[in-house]
Design a protein around this motif. Structure first.
Motif, PDB file in Angstrom:
ATOM      1  N   CYS A 104       4.579   8.507   6.976  1.00 39.63           N
ATOM      2  CA  CYS A 104       3.403   8.866   6.176  1.00 39.63           C
ATOM      3  C   CYS A 104       2.160   8.424   6.951  1.00 39.63           C
ATOM      4  CB  CYS A 104       3.421   8.150   4.832  1.00 39.63           C
ATOM      5  SG  CYS A 104       4.732   8.738   3.762  1.00 39.63           S
ATOM      6  N   GLY A 105       1.316   9.366   7.261  1.00 37.89           N
ATOM      7  CA  GLY A 105       0.124   9.074   8.057  1.00 37.89           C
ATOM      8  C   GLY A 105      -1.038   8.640   7.189  1.00 37.89           C
ATOM      9  N   PRO A 106      -2.218   8.554   7.785  1.00 40.65           N
ATOM     10  CA  PRO A 106      -3.371   8.040   7.038  1.00 40.65           C
ATOM     11  C   PRO A 106      -3.985   9.093   6.108  1.00 40.65           C
ATOM     12  CG  PRO A 106      -4.054   8.748   9.202  1.00 40.65           C
ATOM     13  CD  PRO A 106      -2.561   8.948   9.153  1.00 40.65           C
ATOM     14  N   THR A 107      -4.660   8.603   5.096  1.00 38.30           N
ATOM     15  CA  THR A 107      -5.494   9.477   4.280  1.00 38.30           C
ATOM     16  C   THR A 107      -6.867   9.447   4.944  1.00 38.30           C
ATOM     17  OG1 THR A 107      -4.232   8.707   2.395  1.00 38.30           O
ATOM     18  CG2 THR A 107      -6.250   9.920   1.912  1.00 38.30           C
ATOM     19  N   VAL A 108      -7.297  10.617   5.434  1.00 39.19           N
ATOM     20  CA  VAL A 108      -8.452  10.606   6.343  1.00 39.19           C
ATOM     21  C   VAL A 108      -9.790  10.771   5.598  1.00 39.19           C
ATOM     22  CG1 VAL A 108      -7.324  11.166   8.512  1.00 39.19           C
ATOM     23  CG2 VAL A 108      -7.810  13.001   6.890  1.00 39.19           C
ATOM     24  N   HIS A 132       2.623  -6.046   4.481  1.00 43.19           N
ATOM     25  CA  HIS A 132       1.186  -5.901   4.723  1.00 43.19           C
ATOM     26  C   HIS A 132       0.605  -6.944   5.672  1.00 43.19           C
ATOM     27  CE1 HIS A 132      -0.543  -2.996   1.554  1.00 43.19           C
ATOM     28  NE2 HIS A 132       0.314  -2.444   2.358  1.00 43.19           N
ATOM     29  N   LEU A 133      -0.558  -6.592   6.168  1.00 39.18           N
ATOM     30  CA  LEU A 133      -1.357  -7.517   6.973  1.00 39.18           C
ATOM     31  C   LEU A 133      -2.344  -8.222   6.042  1.00 39.18           C
ATOM     32  CD1 LEU A 133      -3.176  -6.828  10.277  1.00 39.18           C
ATOM     33  CD2 LEU A 133      -4.570  -7.226   8.267  1.00 39.18           C
ATOM     34  N   LEU A 134      -2.448  -9.527   6.202  1.00 40.99           N
ATOM     35  CA  LEU A 134      -3.476 -10.301   5.499  1.00 40.99           C
ATOM     36  C   LEU A 134      -4.467 -10.787   6.542  1.00 40.99           C
ATOM     37  CD1 LEU A 134      -1.148 -12.597   3.332  1.00 40.99           C
ATOM     38  CD2 LEU A 134      -2.172 -10.416   2.665  1.00 40.99           C
ATOM     39  N   ALA A 159      -9.499   4.243   9.559  1.00 42.53           N
ATOM     40  CA  ALA A 159      -8.342   3.410   9.204  1.00 42.53           C
ATOM     41  C   ALA A 159      -8.651   1.959   9.584  1.00 42.53           C
ATOM     42  CB  ALA A 159      -7.110   3.912   9.937  1.00 42.53           C
ATOM     43  N   HIS A 160      -8.010   1.003   8.873  1.00 43.20           N
ATOM     44  CA  HIS A 160      -8.284  -0.415   9.138  1.00 43.20           C
ATOM     45  C   HIS A 160      -7.096  -1.065   9.863  1.00 43.20           C
ATOM     46  CE1 HIS A 160      -5.667  -1.248   5.733  1.00 43.20           C
ATOM     47  NE2 HIS A 160      -6.447  -0.554   4.921  1.00 43.20           N
ATOM     48  N   ILE A 161      -7.265  -2.324  10.242  1.00 39.00           N
ATOM     49  CA  ILE A 161      -6.219  -2.964  11.053  1.00 39.00           C
ATOM     50  C   ILE A 161      -4.912  -3.128  10.280  1.00 39.00           C
ATOM     51  CG2 ILE A 161      -7.739  -4.091  12.740  1.00 39.00           C
ATOM     52  CD1 ILE A 161      -7.406  -6.695  11.118  1.00 39.00           C
ATOM     53  N   TYR A 168      -3.094  -0.046  10.890  1.00 39.84           N
ATOM     54  CA  TYR A 168      -2.566  -0.018  12.269  1.00 39.84           C
ATOM     55  C   TYR A 168      -1.417  -1.000  12.456  1.00 39.84           C
ATOM     56  CZ  TYR A 168      -5.949   3.402  13.485  1.00 39.84           C
ATOM     57  OH  TYR A 168      -6.655   4.578  13.519  1.00 39.84           O
ATOM     58  N   ARG A 169      -1.317  -1.992  11.614  1.00 42.55           N
ATOM     59  CA  ARG A 169      -0.129  -2.849  11.666  1.00 42.55           C
ATOM     60  C   ARG A 169       1.097  -1.956  11.425  1.00 42.55           C
ATOM     61  NH1 ARG A 169       3.697  -6.894   8.844  1.00 42.55           N
ATOM     62  NH2 ARG A 169       4.523  -7.399  10.851  1.00 42.55           N
ATOM     63  N   THR A 170       0.992  -1.126  10.399  1.00 38.56           N
ATOM     64  CA  THR A 170       2.114  -0.253  10.064  1.00 38.56           C
ATOM     65  C   THR A 170       2.317   0.816  11.139  1.00 38.56           C
ATOM     66  OG1 THR A 170       1.873  -0.721   7.717  1.00 38.56           O
ATOM     67  CG2 THR A 170       2.946   1.339   8.283  1.00 38.56           C
ATOM     68  N   THR A 207       9.488   6.201   7.169  1.00 34.12           N
ATOM     69  CA  THR A 207       8.796   4.912   7.270  1.00 34.12           C
ATOM     70  C   THR A 207       7.447   4.925   6.552  1.00 34.12           C
ATOM     71  OG1 THR A 207       7.602   5.531   9.270  1.00 34.12           O
ATOM     72  CG2 THR A 207       9.748   4.517   9.579  1.00 34.12           C
ATOM     73  N   GLY A 208       6.931   3.724   6.320  1.00 32.70           N
ATOM     74  CA  GLY A 208       5.598   3.566   5.726  1.00 32.70           C
ATOM     75  C   GLY A 208       5.339   2.098   5.460  1.00 32.70           C
ATOM     76  N   GLY A 209       4.166   1.803   4.934  1.00 29.12           N
ATOM     77  CA  GLY A 209       3.865   0.431   4.512  1.00 29.12           C
ATOM     78  C   GLY A 209       4.554   0.168   3.175  1.00 29.12           C
ATOM     79  N   ILE A 210       4.748  -1.098   2.852  1.00 31.65           N
ATOM     80  CA  ILE A 210       5.519  -1.481   1.663  1.00 31.65           C
ATOM     81  C   ILE A 210       4.893  -0.947   0.366  1.00 31.65           C
ATOM     82  CG2 ILE A 210       4.393  -3.761   1.440  1.00 31.65           C
ATOM     83  CD1 ILE A 210       8.122  -3.015   0.801  1.00 31.65           C
ATOM     84  N   ASP A 211       3.573  -0.779   0.357  1.00 31.77           N
ATOM     85  CA  ASP A 211       2.911  -0.276  -0.851  1.00 31.77           C
ATOM     86  C   ASP A 211       3.308   1.172  -1.153  1.00 31.77           C
ATOM     87  OD1 ASP A 211       1.437   0.172   1.617  1.00 31.77           O
ATOM     88  OD2 ASP A 211      -0.031   1.227   0.381  1.00 31.77           O
ATOM     89  N   LEU A 212       3.886   1.863  -0.181  1.00 34.89           N
ATOM     90  CA  LEU A 212       4.245   3.267  -0.412  1.00 34.89           C
ATOM     91  C   LEU A 212       5.619   3.423  -1.074  1.00 34.89           C
ATOM     92  CD1 LEU A 212       2.978   5.182   2.762  1.00 34.89           C
ATOM     93  CD2 LEU A 212       1.761   4.514   0.701  1.00 34.89           C
TER      94      LEU A 212
HETATM   95  P1  AMP Z   1      -3.222   5.111   3.663  1.00 36.45           P
HETATM   96  O1  AMP Z   1      -4.220   5.728   4.612  1.00 36.45           O
HETATM   97  O2  AMP Z   1      -3.831   4.266   2.615  1.00 36.45           O
HETATM   98  O3  AMP Z   1      -2.289   6.158   3.091  1.00 36.45           O
HETATM   99  O4  AMP Z   1      -2.308   4.109   4.535  1.00 36.45           O
HETATM  100  C1  AMP Z   1      -1.716   4.420   5.763  1.00 36.45           C
HETATM  101  C2  AMP Z   1      -0.581   3.452   6.056  1.00 36.45           C
HETATM  102  O5  AMP Z   1      -1.063   2.107   6.139  1.00 36.45           O
HETATM  103  C3  AMP Z   1       0.492   3.415   4.969  1.00 36.45           C
HETATM  104  O6  AMP Z   1       1.768   3.352   5.595  1.00 36.45           O
HETATM  105  C4  AMP Z   1       0.184   2.150   4.192  1.00 36.45           C
HETATM  106  O7  AMP Z   1       1.334   1.644   3.568  1.00 36.45           O
HETATM  107  C5  AMP Z   1      -0.280   1.241   5.307  1.00 36.45           C
HETATM  108  N1  AMP Z   1      -1.118   0.098   4.852  1.00 36.45           N
HETATM  109  C6  AMP Z   1      -2.162   0.099   4.000  1.00 36.45           C
HETATM  110  N2  AMP Z   1      -2.713  -1.148   3.879  1.00 36.45           N
HETATM  111  C7  AMP Z   1      -1.997  -1.966   4.699  1.00 36.45           C
HETATM  112  C8  AMP Z   1      -2.058  -3.368   5.036  1.00 36.45           C
HETATM  113  N3  AMP Z   1      -2.963  -4.196   4.530  1.00 36.45           N
HETATM  114  N4  AMP Z   1      -1.126  -3.841   5.910  1.00 36.45           N
HETATM  115  C9  AMP Z   1      -0.203  -3.023   6.466  1.00 36.45           C
HETATM  116  N5  AMP Z   1      -0.104  -1.703   6.196  1.00 36.45           N
HETATM  117  C10 AMP Z   1      -0.982  -1.166   5.317  1.00 36.45           C
END
Ligand code: AMP
Ligand code: ZN
Length: 479
Positions: free
Chosen positions: A30-34, A261-263, A38-40, A43-45, A227-232
């Motif tokens: 799952c890519g970014p919502t543009v 996630h990144l803190l 995008a934030h760090i 980019y961790r993910t 794959t994706g970030g845990i919030d997904l």
């Molecule tokens: P989004 O553009 O919000 O759809 O997010 C793009 C990707 O970044 C998704 O896989 C999210 O799960 C991931 N993501 C969003 N916030 C964080 C965070 N703080 N740390 C790591 N991954 C994140």
């Protein structure tokens, strides 16, 4: 080589990874919502996914990897309308910024980089399939998914939905639904907002249907890895499973991998806390792309990553140490022959590197194998025990390391320049320069000429010329 083991959110276990077709991995990210930079955290993910992709390639798998760009959602529609732009015009800048950022962080392009708005017909036909299987119902021009008809709902995130009251808001859908758990597949147009005229009526797609339709178009009805970030995991991926499996009757993805996630300094990143960073914010402070990539990749993906400036500085020093060692190997004059035990030592490092990455992508373990060998190599060189016979093997090992971590090649200055950070000397104050000159003098004193040359080159890349006087003093000037 070790068996590859990956943690599968679906089973909740670490499992051996075996793709459906030998030698090929079908992976969806799952890519970014543009709607913004995008934030760090994002980019961790994305870096985790890149490390996974590069490791699978290193192991000889042919990748079929798809990453989408979510270029239609409520925020984009509202922002585009406010800016009096079309969706394409509004998102273009952020799409381009995302591509540039990925390049800067050495995130490889997947085989397919696709946009949601180029796949509306595929989404419509998937919704039609769900309509014909009675998984949908209409409401005020929108179309909803009936979760009650999909008994496996919740199997990925293990979420218990029984407590969710009718009328509670699970997501951002503001329409009438049979059950609060249900979600919109298709959203009715609102006055003044962009919509598509389609066979299922006018409107725009829900977020979840985008990924189901696009993943199955390019990768078939069952993917190897998603794959994706845990919030997904909930609700997005849970809904992707519900939609895809209800339409096909087949498992949608075999392995689900989620990055924690990144803190920032122990806190959730947010604009209001003032701890929210894009890549460009950090580059403007003088940090290098390679240091950020190493910083983002060194904590294994299933552990929360606590981003700190001390950590980023440490990554900067680590990169320096690695590059100095690579230069020392390249330019050093060592006595001919082989140091006793060196070949076995290199083989052990290579084995441990592979074992670390095979162990659910344990990047910390893989990096430790590299750092240990570099430390021992440096000590052997300092003591004059290192032999020319060890050079090739270590260089080969470092090349393998860099196929996955991609931080060794020194292209930071060019990357920063391409992003518009001038000749990169902007970040160097007089004190920074004096410090580097002193470091170079110290290296020369230790007869570590490779390190001294590196510093000279780094300064030159950043527009600083050094002049060595006969009396041993050094003067510098800006180009
Ligand atoms: P989004 O553009 O919000 O759809 O997010 C793009 C990707 O970044 C998704 O896989 C999210 O799960 C991931 N993501 C969003 N916030 C964080 C965070 N703080 N740390 C790591 N991954 C994140
Ligand atoms: Zn998605």
């Amino acid at each position: 080589m070790a068996e590859i083991q990956l943690h599968n959110t679906l089973s909740g276990k670490v499992e051996p990874f075996v793709p459906q077709n030998k030698g090929e991995v079908r992976m969806y990210t799952c890519g970014p919502t543009v709607y913004d930079y995008a934030h760090i955290g994002n980019y961790r993910t994305f870096v985790f996914q890149d490390i996974l992709r590069r490791f699978l390639k290193l192991r000889g798998f042919q990748m079929k990897h798809v990453m989408n760009l979510t270029d239609v959602d409520d925020r984009i529609i509202v922002n585009a309308a406010a800016a009096r732009k079309s969706i394409r015009e509004y998102t273009e800048k952020f799409v381009q910024a995302f591509f540039d950022d990925c390049k800067t962080l050495s995130i490889e392009a997947p085989e397919h980089w696709i946009r949601a708005t180029d796949h509306i017909p595929e989404m419509v036909s998937l919704i039609q399939r769900l309509q014909s299987n009675s998984f949908t119902y209409p409401g005020e021009g929108s179309i909803y998914y009936r979760i009650a008809k999909f008994p496996n709902y919740g199997k990925l995130s293990k979420i218990d939905l029984t407590g969710i009251q009718v009328g509670a808001r699970v997501d951002n859908d503001r329409y009438e639904k049979e059950s609060a758990r249900d979600f919109a597949l298709w959203k009715a147009p609102k006055p003044g907002e962009h919509f598509w005229e389609t066979a299922i009526g006018p409107g725009r797609p829900g977020w979840h249907i985008e990924c189901s339709a696009m993943a199955m178009k390019y990768l078939g009805e069952t993917l190897d890895i998603h794959t994706g970030g845990i919030d997904l995991a909930f609700p997005h991926h849970e809904n992707e499973i519900a939609q895809s499996e209800a339409a096909t009757g087949k498992p949608f993805a075999r392995y689900w991998l989620h990055a924690e996630h990144l803190l920032v300094e122990g806190e959730k990143m947010s604009k209001s806390l003032g701890n929210f960073f894009t890549l460009r914010d950090l580059f403007a402070k003088g940090y290098k792309p390679s240091a950020l990539r190493l910083c983002l990749s060194s904590t294994p993906y299933r552990r929360q990553l606590n981003f700190t400036f001390a950590g980023l500085t440490q990554a900067t020093n680590t990169i320096e140490r690695l590059r100095n060692f690579a230069d020392r190997l390249q330019t050093g004059k060592f006595p001919a022959g082989n140091q006793e035990g060196m070949a076995a030592r290199i083989a052990k490092a290579a084995e441990e590197f592979d074992a670390g990455l095979s162990d659910d992508l344990n990047t910390a373990r893989a990096l430790a194998a590299v750092f240990d060998l570099v430390r021992e190599g440096n000590i052997a060189m300092d003591k004059g025990e290192f032999r020319q016979g060890g050079v090739g093997g270590i260089q080969q090992f470092l090349a393998t390391f860099d196929k996955v971590f991609a931080v060794l090649e020194d292209n930071d200055a060019a990357k920063l320049q391409a992003l518009g950070f001038g000749s990169a000397e902007a970040g160097l104050s007089d004190a920074d320069i004096e410090k580097l000159v002193a470091d170079r003098n110290a290296a020369k004193k230790k007869r570590d000429f490779a390190a001294a040359d590196r510093i000279r080159k780094e300064l030159a890349d950043r527009g600083i010329i050094l002049e060595d006087a006969k009396d041993g003093s050094v003067r510098w000037k800006r180009k």
